[in-house]
Design a protein around this motif. Structure first.
Motif, PDB file in Angstrom:
ATOM      1  N   ASN A 205       3.232  -0.292   2.035  1.00 40.18           N
ATOM      2  CA  ASN A 205       2.811  -0.104   3.427  1.00 40.18           C
ATOM      3  C   ASN A 205       3.577   0.989   4.168  1.00 40.18           C
ATOM      4  O   ASN A 205       3.633   0.978   5.401  1.00 40.18           O
ATOM      5  CB  ASN A 205       2.903  -1.418   4.218  1.00 40.18           C
ATOM      6  CG  ASN A 205       1.723  -2.338   3.942  1.00 40.18           C
ATOM      7  OD1 ASN A 205       0.926  -2.094   3.035  1.00 40.18           O
ATOM      8  ND2 ASN A 205       1.603  -3.401   4.715  1.00 40.18           N
ATOM      9  N   ILE A 206       4.172   1.921   3.439  1.00 45.49           N
ATOM     10  CA  ILE A 206       4.844   3.061   4.059  1.00 45.49           C
ATOM     11  C   ILE A 206       3.919   4.265   3.944  1.00 45.49           C
ATOM     12  O   ILE A 206       3.615   4.717   2.841  1.00 45.49           O
ATOM     13  CB  ILE A 206       6.206   3.357   3.400  1.00 45.49           C
ATOM     14  CG1 ILE A 206       7.163   2.171   3.585  1.00 45.49           C
ATOM     15  CG2 ILE A 206       6.816   4.627   3.979  1.00 45.49           C
ATOM     16  CD1 ILE A 206       8.504   2.344   2.909  1.00 45.49           C
ATOM     17  N   ASP A 207       3.459   4.764   5.063  1.00 45.26           N
ATOM     18  CA  ASP A 207       2.513   5.872   5.063  1.00 45.26           C
ATOM     19  C   ASP A 207       3.125   7.116   4.416  1.00 45.26           C
ATOM     20  O   ASP A 207       4.276   7.467   4.665  1.00 45.26           O
ATOM     21  CB  ASP A 207       2.099   6.202   6.505  1.00 45.26           C
ATOM     22  CG  ASP A 207       1.017   7.257   6.560  1.00 45.26           C
ATOM     23  OD1 ASP A 207       0.058   7.167   5.774  1.00 45.26           O
ATOM     24  OD2 ASP A 207       1.137   8.198   7.383  1.00 45.26           O
TER      25      ASP A 207
ATOM     26  N   LEU B 268       1.729   5.073 -12.223  1.00 42.65           N
ATOM     27  CA  LEU B 268       2.378   5.936 -11.242  1.00 42.65           C
ATOM     28  C   LEU B 268       2.012   5.522  -9.819  1.00 42.65           C
ATOM     29  O   LEU B 268       2.869   5.431  -8.941  1.00 42.65           O
ATOM     30  CB  LEU B 268       1.952   7.398 -11.463  1.00 42.65           C
ATOM     31  CG  LEU B 268       2.490   8.118 -12.700  1.00 42.65           C
ATOM     32  CD1 LEU B 268       1.920   9.523 -12.766  1.00 42.65           C
ATOM     33  CD2 LEU B 268       4.012   8.179 -12.696  1.00 42.65           C
ATOM     34  N   LYS B 269       0.740   5.258  -9.599  1.00 43.95           N
ATOM     35  CA  LYS B 269       0.231   4.950  -8.268  1.00 43.95           C
ATOM     36  C   LYS B 269       0.588   3.538  -7.821  1.00 43.95           C
ATOM     37  O   LYS B 269       0.964   3.317  -6.675  1.00 43.95           O
ATOM     38  CB  LYS B 269      -1.294   5.121  -8.261  1.00 43.95           C
ATOM     39  CG  LYS B 269      -1.985   4.918  -6.926  1.00 43.95           C
ATOM     40  CD  LYS B 269      -3.466   5.263  -7.065  1.00 43.95           C
ATOM     41  CE  LYS B 269      -4.200   5.115  -5.737  1.00 43.95           C
ATOM     42  NZ  LYS B 269      -4.437   3.708  -5.384  1.00 43.95           N
ATOM     43  N   HIS B 270       0.502   2.582  -8.737  1.00 39.75           N
ATOM     44  CA  HIS B 270       0.683   1.180  -8.378  1.00 39.75           C
ATOM     45  C   HIS B 270       2.109   0.690  -8.626  1.00 39.75           C
ATOM     46  O   HIS B 270       2.790   0.235  -7.710  1.00 39.75           O
ATOM     47  CB  HIS B 270      -0.300   0.326  -9.168  1.00 39.75           C
ATOM     48  CG  HIS B 270      -0.228  -1.133  -8.843  1.00 39.75           C
ATOM     49  ND1 HIS B 270      -0.869  -1.679  -7.756  1.00 39.75           N
ATOM     50  CD2 HIS B 270       0.420  -2.168  -9.450  1.00 39.75           C
ATOM     51  CE1 HIS B 270      -0.632  -2.976  -7.712  1.00 39.75           C
ATOM     52  NE2 HIS B 270       0.152  -3.295  -8.725  1.00 39.75           N
ATOM     53  N   ASN B 271       2.559   0.774  -9.872  1.00 41.63           N
ATOM     54  CA  ASN B 271       3.876   0.228 -10.216  1.00 41.63           C
ATOM     55  C   ASN B 271       5.016   0.913  -9.478  1.00 41.63           C
ATOM     56  O   ASN B 271       5.966   0.259  -9.041  1.00 41.63           O
ATOM     57  CB  ASN B 271       4.120   0.345 -11.727  1.00 41.63           C
ATOM     58  CG  ASN B 271       3.307  -0.663 -12.523  1.00 41.63           C
ATOM     59  OD1 ASN B 271       2.386  -1.283 -11.991  1.00 41.63           O
ATOM     60  ND2 ASN B 271       3.627  -0.811 -13.791  1.00 41.63           N
ATOM     61  N   ILE B 272       4.928   2.226  -9.351  1.00 39.89           N
ATOM     62  CA  ILE B 272       6.040   2.969  -8.753  1.00 39.89           C
ATOM     63  C   ILE B 272       5.844   3.132  -7.244  1.00 39.89           C
ATOM     64  O   ILE B 272       6.640   2.648  -6.439  1.00 39.89           O
ATOM     65  CB  ILE B 272       6.208   4.343  -9.428  1.00 39.89           C
ATOM     66  CG1 ILE B 272       6.517   4.158 -10.922  1.00 39.89           C
ATOM     67  CG2 ILE B 272       7.317   5.146  -8.742  1.00 39.89           C
ATOM     68  CD1 ILE B 272       6.613   5.443 -11.705  1.00 39.89           C
TER      69      ILE B 272
ATOM     70  N   ARG C 156      -1.595  15.734  -9.108  1.00 33.92           N
ATOM     71  CA  ARG C 156      -0.907  15.063  -8.000  1.00 33.92           C
ATOM     72  C   ARG C 156      -1.576  13.729  -7.711  1.00 33.92           C
ATOM     73  O   ARG C 156      -2.783  13.585  -7.855  1.00 33.92           O
ATOM     74  CB  ARG C 156      -0.936  15.926  -6.741  1.00 33.92           C
ATOM     75  CG  ARG C 156      -0.089  17.186  -6.810  1.00 33.92           C
ATOM     76  CD  ARG C 156      -0.204  17.982  -5.516  1.00 33.92           C
ATOM     77  NE  ARG C 156       0.758  19.076  -5.459  1.00 33.92           N
ATOM     78  CZ  ARG C 156       0.523  20.276  -5.957  1.00 33.92           C
ATOM     79  NH1 ARG C 156      -0.641  20.530  -6.544  1.00 33.92           N
ATOM     80  NH2 ARG C 156       1.439  21.232  -5.877  1.00 33.92           N
ATOM     81  N   MET C 157      -0.775  12.741  -7.244  1.00 39.08           N
ATOM     82  CA  MET C 157      -1.329  11.454  -6.838  1.00 39.08           C
ATOM     83  C   MET C 157      -2.009  11.565  -5.472  1.00 39.08           C
ATOM     84  O   MET C 157      -2.996  10.903  -5.198  1.00 39.08           O
ATOM     85  CB  MET C 157      -0.221  10.401  -6.758  1.00 39.08           C
ATOM     86  CG  MET C 157       0.255   9.894  -8.102  1.00 39.08           C
ATOM     87  SD  MET C 157      -0.989   8.891  -8.967  1.00 39.08           S
ATOM     88  CE  MET C 157      -1.469  10.034 -10.264  1.00 39.08           C
TER      89      MET C 157
ATOM     90  N   HIS D  86       0.343   5.102  -1.921  1.00 40.42           N
ATOM     91  CA  HIS D  86      -0.986   5.706  -2.033  1.00 40.42           C
ATOM     92  C   HIS D  86      -2.107   4.677  -1.944  1.00 40.42           C
ATOM     93  O   HIS D  86      -3.263   5.039  -1.713  1.00 40.42           O
ATOM     94  CB  HIS D  86      -1.101   6.483  -3.352  1.00 40.42           C
ATOM     95  CG  HIS D  86      -0.027   7.506  -3.538  1.00 40.42           C
ATOM     96  ND1 HIS D  86       0.216   8.499  -2.609  1.00 40.42           N
ATOM     97  CD2 HIS D  86       0.893   7.686  -4.519  1.00 40.42           C
ATOM     98  CE1 HIS D  86       1.226   9.244  -3.016  1.00 40.42           C
ATOM     99  NE2 HIS D  86       1.664   8.778  -4.164  1.00 40.42           N
ATOM    100  N   ASP D  87      -1.783   3.405  -2.116  1.00 42.38           N
ATOM    101  CA  ASP D  87      -2.818   2.372  -2.054  1.00 42.38           C
ATOM    102  C   ASP D  87      -3.321   2.129  -0.634  1.00 42.38           C
ATOM    103  O   ASP D  87      -4.339   1.470  -0.442  1.00 42.38           O
ATOM    104  CB  ASP D  87      -2.301   1.053  -2.656  1.00 42.38           C
ATOM    105  CG  ASP D  87      -2.332   1.084  -4.178  1.00 42.38           C
ATOM    106  OD1 ASP D  87      -2.794   2.093  -4.738  1.00 42.38           O
ATOM    107  OD2 ASP D  87      -1.909   0.101  -4.808  1.00 42.38           O
ATOM    108  N   ILE D  88      -2.609   2.624   0.389  1.00 45.98           N
ATOM    109  CA  ILE D  88      -3.111   2.492   1.757  1.00 45.98           C
ATOM    110  C   ILE D  88      -3.715   3.808   2.236  1.00 45.98           C
ATOM    111  O   ILE D  88      -4.053   3.951   3.411  1.00 45.98           O
ATOM    112  CB  ILE D  88      -2.011   2.027   2.746  1.00 45.98           C
ATOM    113  CG1 ILE D  88      -0.860   3.030   2.807  1.00 45.98           C
ATOM    114  CG2 ILE D  88      -1.520   0.637   2.389  1.00 45.98           C
ATOM    115  CD1 ILE D  88       0.129   2.734   3.913  1.00 45.98           C
TER     116      ILE D  88
END
Length: 353
Positions: A131-133, A120-124, A187-188, A137-139
Protein backbone atom coordinates in the motif's frame (compact mmCIF):
# COMPACT_ATOMS: atom_id res chain seq x y z
CA UNK A 1 13.08 -3.27 -6.95
CA UNK A 2 13.53 -0.13 -4.90
CA UNK A 3 15.67 -0.36 -1.82
CA UNK A 4 15.08 3.28 -0.86
CA UNK A 5 12.16 2.86 1.56
CA UNK A 6 13.29 1.71 4.99
CA UNK A 7 11.36 0.42 8.01
CA UNK A 8 12.10 0.84 11.71
CA UNK A 9 14.49 -2.01 12.48
CA UNK A 10 15.34 -0.85 15.99
CA UNK A 11 12.11 -1.02 18.02
CA UNK A 12 10.90 -4.44 16.89
CA UNK A 13 9.37 -5.69 20.14
CA UNK A 14 6.09 -6.71 18.47
CA UNK A 15 7.83 -8.66 15.72
CA UNK A 16 10.06 -10.52 18.14
CA UNK A 17 7.14 -11.45 20.40
CA UNK A 18 4.95 -12.62 17.51
CA UNK A 19 7.70 -14.65 15.83
CA UNK A 20 8.50 -16.33 19.13
CA UNK A 21 4.85 -17.33 19.65
CA UNK A 22 4.52 -18.68 16.12
CA UNK A 23 7.73 -20.68 16.43
CA UNK A 24 6.50 -22.14 19.73
CA UNK A 25 3.25 -23.15 18.04
CA UNK A 26 5.04 -25.18 15.38
CA UNK A 27 7.47 -26.70 17.87
CA UNK A 28 4.73 -27.71 20.31
CA UNK A 29 2.45 -29.07 17.57
CA UNK A 30 5.31 -30.84 15.76
CA UNK A 31 4.00 -29.47 12.45
CA UNK A 32 5.97 -28.32 9.43
CA UNK A 33 5.43 -24.77 8.26
CA UNK A 34 4.83 -25.94 4.70
CA UNK A 35 1.74 -27.72 3.37
CA UNK A 36 0.46 -31.11 4.47
CA UNK A 37 -1.72 -33.87 3.01
CA UNK A 38 -4.68 -31.50 2.77
CA UNK A 39 -2.91 -29.21 0.32
CA UNK A 40 -1.77 -32.15 -1.82
CA UNK A 41 -5.34 -33.45 -1.95
CA UNK A 42 -6.68 -30.02 -2.84
CA UNK A 43 -4.09 -29.58 -5.58
CA UNK A 44 -5.01 -32.98 -7.04
CA UNK A 45 -8.71 -32.07 -7.06
CA UNK A 46 -8.15 -28.70 -8.72
CA UNK A 47 -5.77 -30.00 -11.39
CA UNK A 48 -8.04 -32.95 -12.17
CA UNK A 49 -10.99 -30.57 -12.45
CA UNK A 50 -8.96 -28.39 -14.83
CA UNK A 51 -8.24 -31.36 -17.11
CA UNK A 52 -11.83 -32.66 -17.07
CA UNK A 53 -13.35 -29.24 -17.78
CA UNK A 54 -10.89 -28.63 -20.62
CA UNK A 55 -11.70 -31.99 -22.23
CA UNK A 56 -15.44 -31.42 -21.94
CA UNK A 57 -15.32 -27.88 -23.31
CA UNK A 58 -13.03 -28.66 -26.25
CA UNK A 59 -13.87 -32.22 -27.27
CA UNK A 60 -17.43 -32.96 -26.04
CA UNK A 61 -20.58 -31.95 -27.98
CA UNK A 62 -22.23 -29.68 -25.41
CA UNK A 63 -25.38 -27.57 -25.56
CA UNK A 64 -24.46 -23.89 -25.58
CA UNK A 65 -26.09 -23.29 -22.19
CA UNK A 66 -24.04 -26.08 -20.58
CA UNK A 67 -20.89 -24.82 -22.29
CA UNK A 68 -21.41 -21.31 -20.87
CA UNK A 69 -21.86 -22.68 -17.36
CA UNK A 70 -18.75 -24.86 -17.65
CA UNK A 71 -16.73 -21.92 -19.00
CA UNK A 72 -17.67 -19.92 -15.91
CA UNK A 73 -16.69 -22.84 -13.65
CA UNK A 74 -13.46 -23.22 -15.65
CA UNK A 75 -12.63 -19.57 -14.96
CA UNK A 76 -13.23 -20.06 -11.24
CA UNK A 77 -11.06 -23.18 -11.39
CA UNK A 78 -8.21 -21.20 -12.96
CA UNK A 79 -8.41 -18.68 -10.13
CA UNK A 80 -8.52 -21.48 -7.53
CA UNK A 81 -5.37 -23.05 -9.00
CA UNK A 82 -3.69 -19.67 -8.67
CA UNK A 83 -4.89 -19.16 -5.09
CA UNK A 84 -4.14 -22.65 -3.82
CA UNK A 85 -1.26 -24.09 -5.84
CA UNK A 86 0.71 -21.38 -7.62
CA UNK A 87 0.51 -18.88 -4.76
CA UNK A 88 1.86 -21.19 -2.05
CA UNK A 89 4.44 -22.67 -4.43
CA UNK A 90 5.52 -19.18 -5.50
CA UNK A 91 6.19 -18.37 -1.84
CA UNK A 92 7.99 -21.73 -1.36
CA UNK A 93 5.41 -22.74 1.24
CA UNK A 94 3.53 -25.44 -0.66
CA UNK A 95 6.09 -28.13 0.19
CA UNK A 96 9.43 -28.51 1.95
CA UNK A 97 10.68 -29.82 -1.41
CA UNK A 98 12.06 -26.74 -3.18
CA UNK A 99 12.05 -28.44 -6.57
CA UNK A 100 8.36 -29.26 -6.24
CA UNK A 101 7.64 -25.66 -5.27
CA UNK A 102 9.47 -24.47 -8.38
CA UNK A 103 7.62 -26.87 -10.68
CA UNK A 104 4.20 -26.01 -9.23
CA UNK A 105 4.90 -22.28 -9.30
CA UNK A 106 5.17 -22.58 -13.08
CA UNK A 107 1.48 -23.51 -13.11
CA UNK A 108 1.05 -19.75 -13.51
CA UNK A 109 2.79 -20.01 -16.88
CA UNK A 110 0.38 -22.77 -17.87
CA UNK A 111 -2.48 -20.37 -17.06
CA UNK A 112 -0.92 -17.70 -19.26
CA UNK A 113 1.07 -15.64 -16.76
CA UNK A 114 4.76 -15.57 -15.94
CA UNK A 115 6.06 -16.65 -12.54
CA UNK A 116 9.31 -14.69 -12.84
CA UNK A 117 7.42 -11.42 -13.29
CA UNK A 118 4.97 -12.39 -10.56
CA UNK A 119 7.69 -12.97 -7.99
CA UNK A 120 9.21 -9.56 -8.70
CA UNK A 121 5.85 -7.79 -8.61
CA UNK A 122 4.19 -9.72 -5.79
CA UNK A 123 6.77 -11.36 -3.53
CA UNK A 124 9.20 -8.45 -3.48
CA UNK A 125 7.33 -5.22 -4.27
CA UNK A 126 3.86 -5.94 -2.88
CA UNK A 127 4.85 -7.95 0.18
CA UNK A 128 7.59 -5.53 1.18
CA UNK A 129 6.01 -2.16 0.42
CA UNK A 130 2.31 -2.93 0.86
CA UNK A 131 0.00 0.00 0.00
CA UNK A 132 2.92 2.39 -0.57
CA UNK A 133 2.32 4.37 -3.75
CA UNK A 134 5.13 4.05 -6.27
CA UNK A 135 6.52 0.90 -4.65
CA UNK A 136 3.58 -1.53 -4.45
CA UNK A 137 2.72 -2.23 -8.10
CA UNK A 138 -0.40 -4.16 -7.10
CA UNK A 139 -2.18 -0.88 -6.25
CA UNK A 140 -1.26 0.61 -9.63
CA UNK A 141 -4.56 -0.14 -11.40
CA UNK A 142 -4.93 1.68 -14.71
CA UNK A 143 -7.84 4.15 -14.83
CA UNK A 144 -8.36 3.88 -11.06
CA UNK A 145 -7.30 5.93 -8.06
CA UNK A 146 -6.77 3.80 -4.96
CA UNK A 147 -4.12 5.71 -2.98
CA UNK A 148 -4.52 9.33 -1.86
CA UNK A 149 -1.05 10.10 -3.24
CA UNK A 150 -2.18 9.13 -6.73
CA UNK A 151 -3.19 12.06 -8.93
CA UNK A 152 -6.94 12.65 -9.16
CA UNK A 153 -8.12 12.71 -12.78
CA UNK A 154 -11.50 13.55 -14.28
CA UNK A 155 -12.40 9.97 -15.17
CA UNK A 156 -11.86 8.81 -11.58
CA UNK A 157 -15.23 10.34 -10.61
CA UNK A 158 -16.84 7.43 -12.50
CA UNK A 159 -14.69 4.61 -11.10
CA UNK A 160 -17.53 3.43 -8.85
CA UNK A 161 -19.36 2.47 -12.04
CA UNK A 162 -16.62 1.05 -14.25
CA UNK A 163 -14.47 -0.84 -11.71
CA UNK A 164 -16.30 -4.18 -12.31
CA UNK A 165 -15.31 -3.95 -15.99
CA UNK A 166 -11.66 -3.34 -15.11
CA UNK A 167 -11.63 -6.22 -12.63
CA UNK A 168 -13.31 -8.49 -15.16
CA UNK A 169 -10.77 -7.86 -17.94
CA UNK A 170 -7.76 -7.76 -15.59
CA UNK A 171 -6.73 -11.40 -16.11
CA UNK A 172 -6.98 -11.25 -19.91
CA UNK A 173 -5.15 -7.90 -19.98
CA UNK A 174 -2.47 -9.40 -17.73
CA UNK A 175 -1.69 -12.47 -19.82
CA UNK A 176 -2.23 -11.02 -23.32
CA UNK A 177 -0.81 -7.50 -22.87
CA UNK A 178 0.84 -6.55 -19.58
CA UNK A 179 3.33 -9.44 -19.52
CA UNK A 180 4.55 -8.44 -23.00
CA UNK A 181 4.70 -4.81 -21.91
CA UNK A 182 6.97 -5.78 -19.00
CA UNK A 183 9.07 -8.03 -21.24
CA UNK A 184 9.87 -5.40 -23.87
CA UNK A 185 10.16 -2.45 -21.46
CA UNK A 186 12.17 -4.44 -18.93
CA UNK A 187 10.38 -2.62 -16.12
CA UNK A 188 7.63 -3.49 -13.63
CA UNK A 189 6.25 0.05 -13.84
CA UNK A 190 6.67 3.08 -16.06
CA UNK A 191 8.96 4.89 -13.61
CA UNK A 192 10.90 1.90 -12.29
CA UNK A 193 14.45 0.82 -12.98
CA UNK A 194 15.05 -2.07 -15.34
CA UNK A 195 15.10 -5.54 -13.80
CA UNK A 196 17.41 -8.43 -14.57
CA UNK A 197 15.77 -10.98 -16.87
CA UNK A 198 17.95 -14.12 -17.28
CA UNK A 199 18.17 -15.78 -20.70
CA UNK A 200 16.68 -19.00 -19.28
CA UNK A 201 13.60 -17.11 -18.10
CA UNK A 202 13.30 -15.39 -21.49
CA UNK A 203 13.17 -18.78 -23.18
CA UNK A 204 10.61 -20.04 -20.63
CA UNK A 205 8.54 -16.90 -21.24
CA UNK A 206 8.16 -17.52 -24.97
CA UNK A 207 7.81 -21.31 -24.75
CA UNK A 208 5.13 -21.12 -22.05
CA UNK A 209 3.26 -18.31 -23.85
CA UNK A 210 3.24 -20.46 -26.99
CA UNK A 211 1.98 -23.51 -25.07
CA UNK A 212 -0.75 -21.45 -23.42
CA UNK A 213 -1.86 -19.91 -26.72
CA UNK A 214 -1.94 -23.35 -28.32
CA UNK A 215 -3.99 -24.91 -25.51
CA UNK A 216 -6.38 -22.01 -24.95
CA UNK A 217 -6.78 -20.67 -28.50
CA UNK A 218 -5.44 -22.86 -31.31
CA UNK A 219 -6.78 -26.25 -30.17
CA UNK A 220 -10.25 -24.92 -29.23
CA UNK A 221 -10.54 -23.07 -32.57
CA UNK A 222 -9.75 -26.29 -34.43
CA UNK A 223 -12.37 -28.33 -32.55
CA UNK A 224 -15.19 -25.87 -31.75
CA UNK A 225 -14.55 -22.88 -34.03
CA UNK A 226 -13.32 -19.35 -33.49
CA UNK A 227 -16.55 -17.78 -32.21
CA UNK A 228 -17.24 -20.34 -29.43
CA UNK A 229 -13.54 -20.14 -28.51
CA UNK A 230 -13.68 -16.35 -28.26
CA UNK A 231 -16.88 -16.39 -26.19
CA UNK A 232 -15.61 -19.18 -23.94
CA UNK A 233 -12.27 -17.46 -23.39
CA UNK A 234 -14.02 -14.21 -22.51
CA UNK A 235 -16.37 -15.89 -20.02
CA UNK A 236 -13.60 -17.88 -18.31
CA UNK A 237 -11.25 -14.88 -18.36
CA UNK A 238 -13.80 -12.49 -16.85
CA UNK A 239 -14.73 -14.92 -14.05
CA UNK A 240 -11.05 -15.56 -13.29
CA UNK A 241 -10.15 -11.86 -13.43
CA UNK A 242 -13.05 -10.82 -11.22
CA UNK A 243 -12.10 -13.48 -8.67
CA UNK A 244 -8.41 -12.57 -8.55
CA UNK A 245 -8.92 -8.80 -8.46
CA UNK A 246 -11.70 -8.87 -5.87
CA UNK A 247 -9.79 -11.07 -3.42
CA UNK A 248 -6.77 -8.78 -3.62
CA UNK A 249 -8.79 -5.59 -3.23
CA UNK A 250 -10.75 -6.85 -0.22
CA UNK A 251 -7.45 -7.58 1.49
CA UNK A 252 -5.93 -4.11 1.09
CA UNK A 253 -8.32 -1.53 -0.34
CA UNK A 254 -10.94 -1.33 2.41
CA UNK A 255 -11.69 0.99 5.31
CA UNK A 256 -9.25 0.50 8.18
CA UNK A 257 -6.23 -0.32 6.04
CA UNK A 258 -3.63 2.43 5.81
CA UNK A 259 -2.19 4.05 2.68
CA UNK A 260 0.81 5.93 3.97
CA UNK A 261 2.53 8.94 2.50
CA UNK A 262 6.23 8.15 2.74
CA UNK A 263 8.46 11.06 3.63
CA UNK A 264 12.26 10.89 3.61
CA UNK A 265 11.92 7.31 2.30
CA UNK A 266 11.22 6.01 5.79
CA UNK A 267 8.35 4.16 7.45
CA UNK A 268 8.14 4.92 11.16
CA UNK A 269 6.84 1.43 12.09
CA UNK A 270 8.56 -1.90 11.99
CA UNK A 271 7.75 -4.00 8.93
CA UNK A 272 5.31 -6.38 10.66
CA UNK A 273 3.28 -3.53 12.14
CA UNK A 274 3.13 -1.93 8.70
CA UNK A 275 1.71 -5.18 7.30
CA UNK A 276 -1.01 -5.25 9.96
CA UNK A 277 -1.89 -1.61 9.29
CA UNK A 278 -2.15 -2.08 5.52
CA UNK A 279 -3.93 -5.47 5.37
CA UNK A 280 -7.34 -6.89 6.28
CA UNK A 281 -9.02 -10.29 6.67
CA UNK A 282 -12.54 -11.20 5.63
CA UNK A 283 -14.96 -14.12 6.15
CA UNK A 284 -12.45 -16.15 8.15
CA UNK A 285 -15.23 -18.32 9.61
CA UNK A 286 -16.25 -19.58 6.16
CA UNK A 287 -14.57 -22.94 5.59
CA UNK A 288 -15.80 -23.08 1.99
CA UNK A 289 -14.34 -19.68 1.11
CA UNK A 290 -11.11 -20.49 2.95
CA UNK A 291 -10.80 -23.71 0.94
CA UNK A 292 -11.48 -22.03 -2.41
CA UNK A 293 -9.29 -18.96 -1.79
CA UNK A 294 -6.29 -20.85 -0.46
CA UNK A 295 -6.58 -19.05 2.87
CA UNK A 296 -6.19 -15.62 1.25
CA UNK A 297 -9.14 -14.38 3.28
CA UNK A 298 -6.55 -14.67 6.10
CA UNK A 299 -4.49 -12.02 4.35
CA UNK A 300 -3.01 -10.56 7.56
CA UNK A 301 -1.43 -13.88 8.51
CA UNK A 302 -0.24 -14.38 4.95
CA UNK A 303 1.50 -11.00 4.85
CA UNK A 304 3.14 -11.56 8.21
CA UNK A 305 4.30 -15.08 7.36
CA UNK A 306 4.32 -15.56 3.57
CA UNK A 307 6.60 -18.60 3.80
CA UNK A 308 4.08 -20.51 5.93
CA UNK A 309 1.47 -22.51 4.02
CA UNK A 310 -2.13 -21.30 4.04
CA UNK A 311 -3.31 -24.54 5.70
CA UNK A 312 -1.97 -23.12 8.99
CA UNK A 313 -3.56 -19.65 8.79
CA UNK A 314 -6.68 -20.37 10.90
CA UNK A 315 -4.45 -21.50 13.77
CA UNK A 316 -2.06 -18.55 13.36
CA UNK A 317 -5.01 -16.17 13.27
CA UNK A 318 -5.72 -16.65 16.98
CA UNK A 319 -2.08 -16.06 17.92
CA UNK A 320 -1.77 -12.91 15.80
CA UNK A 321 -5.01 -11.44 17.17
CA UNK A 322 -3.96 -12.01 20.76
CA UNK A 323 -0.53 -10.46 20.18
CA UNK A 324 -2.08 -7.42 18.49
CA UNK A 325 -4.36 -7.02 21.50
CA UNK A 326 -1.37 -7.14 23.85
CA UNK A 327 0.43 -4.42 21.89
CA UNK A 328 -2.74 -2.37 21.33
CA UNK A 329 -2.63 -2.67 17.54
CA UNK A 330 -5.77 -2.46 15.42
CA UNK A 331 -6.47 -5.78 13.70
CA UNK A 332 -8.53 -5.30 10.52
CA UNK A 333 -11.08 -8.01 9.89
CA UNK A 334 -14.53 -8.14 8.27
CA UNK A 335 -16.91 -10.89 9.37
CA UNK A 336 -18.31 -11.53 5.90
CA UNK A 337 -17.28 -11.24 2.27
CA UNK A 338 -20.08 -8.76 1.59
CA UNK A 339 -19.11 -6.52 4.51
CA UNK A 340 -15.59 -6.29 3.05
CA UNK A 341 -16.97 -5.70 -0.45
CA UNK A 342 -19.19 -2.85 0.72
CA UNK A 343 -16.20 -1.33 2.48
CA UNK A 344 -14.15 -1.63 -0.71
CA UNK A 345 -16.80 0.22 -2.71
CA UNK A 346 -16.76 2.92 -0.05
CA UNK A 347 -13.01 3.41 -0.51
CA UNK A 348 -13.35 3.52 -4.30
CA UNK A 349 -16.01 6.21 -3.91
CA UNK A 350 -13.90 8.21 -1.45
CA UNK A 351 -10.89 8.11 -3.81
CA UNK A 352 -12.99 9.33 -6.73
CA UNK A 353 -13.29 12.82 -5.21
Amino acid sequence: MSQSVKFDNVNTLFSKALKQKINHYFINSAKQKTGNRRIYLKASILLTTFILLYILLVFAPLHWSIAILLCAIFGANLAAIGFNIMHDAGHNSFSDNKRLNTVLSYSLNLLGGNIYFWKLKHNIAHHTYTNIDGEDHDIEVKFMRIHHDQKLKKHHRYQCFYFPLLYGISYLAWIFYQDYEKYFRGRMGNDKEQFHFPFRERVIFWVSKLIHFTLFVVVPVIFVGWLPTLIGLLIAGVVCGMSLATVFQLAHVVSGTEFKTIEASRVDEEWMIHQIQSTANFATKSKVLTWLLGGLNFQVEHHLFPKISHVHYPALNRIVKQTCKEYKLQYNEFKTFWAAFRSHIGVIHAMSR
